[in-house]
Design a protein around this motif. Sequence first.
Motif, PDB file in Angstrom:
ATOM      1  N   ALA A  52       0.838  -1.197   0.000  1.00 48.30           N
ATOM      2  CA  ALA A  52       0.000   0.000   0.000  1.00 48.30           C
ATOM      3  C   ALA A  52       0.875   1.250   0.000  1.00 48.30           C
ATOM      4  N   TYR A  53       0.391   2.281  -0.686  1.00 48.61           N
ATOM      5  CA  TYR A  53       1.083   3.571  -0.735  1.00 48.61           C
ATOM      6  C   TYR A  53       0.160   4.631  -0.153  1.00 48.61           C
ATOM      7  N   LEU A  54       0.614   5.300   0.891  1.00 45.38           N
ATOM      8  CA  LEU A  54      -0.154   6.370   1.531  1.00 45.38           C
ATOM      9  C   LEU A  54       0.575   7.691   1.322  1.00 45.38           C
ATOM     10  N   TYR A  55      -0.177   8.724   0.957  1.00 43.90           N
ATOM     11  CA  TYR A  55       0.404  10.063   0.804  1.00 43.90           C
ATOM     12  C   TYR A  55      -0.407  11.029   1.659  1.00 43.90           C
ATOM     13  N   PHE A  56       0.273  11.760   2.549  1.00 46.58           N
ATOM     14  CA  PHE A  56      -0.376  12.728   3.424  1.00 46.58           C
ATOM     15  C   PHE A  56       0.212  14.114   3.192  1.00 46.58           C
ATOM     16  N   GLU A  57      -0.615  15.132   3.262  1.00 46.01           N
ATOM     17  CA  GLU A  57      -0.159  16.499   3.453  1.00 46.01           C
ATOM     18  C   GLU A  57      -0.781  16.978   4.757  1.00 46.01           C
ATOM     19  N   PHE A  58       0.036  17.603   5.624  1.00 45.73           N
ATOM     20  CA  PHE A  58      -0.448  17.915   6.958  1.00 45.73           C
ATOM     21  C   PHE A  58       0.267  19.131   7.531  1.00 45.73           C
TER      22      PHE A  58
END
Length: 225
Positions: A52-58
């Motif tokens: 799985a690939y998760l991308y966050f901007e925070f």
Amino acid sequence: MTTDTEMYALSIITENRAGVLRDVATVMADYRANIQMIQQSILTSGPNTGKAYLYFEFEECGNHGKLIADLARVPSVVDVTIYPPFSRIFGSRVIIIGGGAQVAQVAMGAVNEADRHNIRGERISVDTIPLVGEQNLALAVDAVARLPRASILVLAGSLMGGEVSRAVERVRAAGIPVIALKMAGSVPSHADLVVTDPIQAGVFAVMHVSGKAVFDINRVRGREF
């Protein structure tokens, strides 16, 4: 302790199993990271195929080094990488949808104008998709409101109306202004601005999203050029 926040982006490769997103989000919540955007997909190529690939901007107050270390200790996490957020790399997005020839001409004006502003330090990107058919166009227009950083939509075609016009109203209600070329159909009567010259339409779109230009579509809303 400082309360100033900065925007960061993280890509996380994890095992593809239930509960991973919960585990990662729990760690981020512990650091009071305010998640602004998330994307998730399954990798289909490379050494991590199937993971799985998760991308966050925070937003976060400056403890991102410790945050990354704790994320890396989550048992299902394979890799964690920090990046500048897309807003710093690609900036505001001008979206152009319609027929191929008209889209190409609008894009020409938009790209040339964006280049002029980006040389001065702005980040304005241009996205295009030529489509035919009322249903395809309506679906694409509706999707603009869900695109990250979409700042303005230009509809470039010879004939648009019906469900496309209703989609335009929904996009405008989401706060994204719409420029339409002068064309047959009802779309021009639903757009914020109607422009005859496709190259000029692209220029207007970029000038509106620019932080340095003086053009504001709100001051000419409802007019035709």
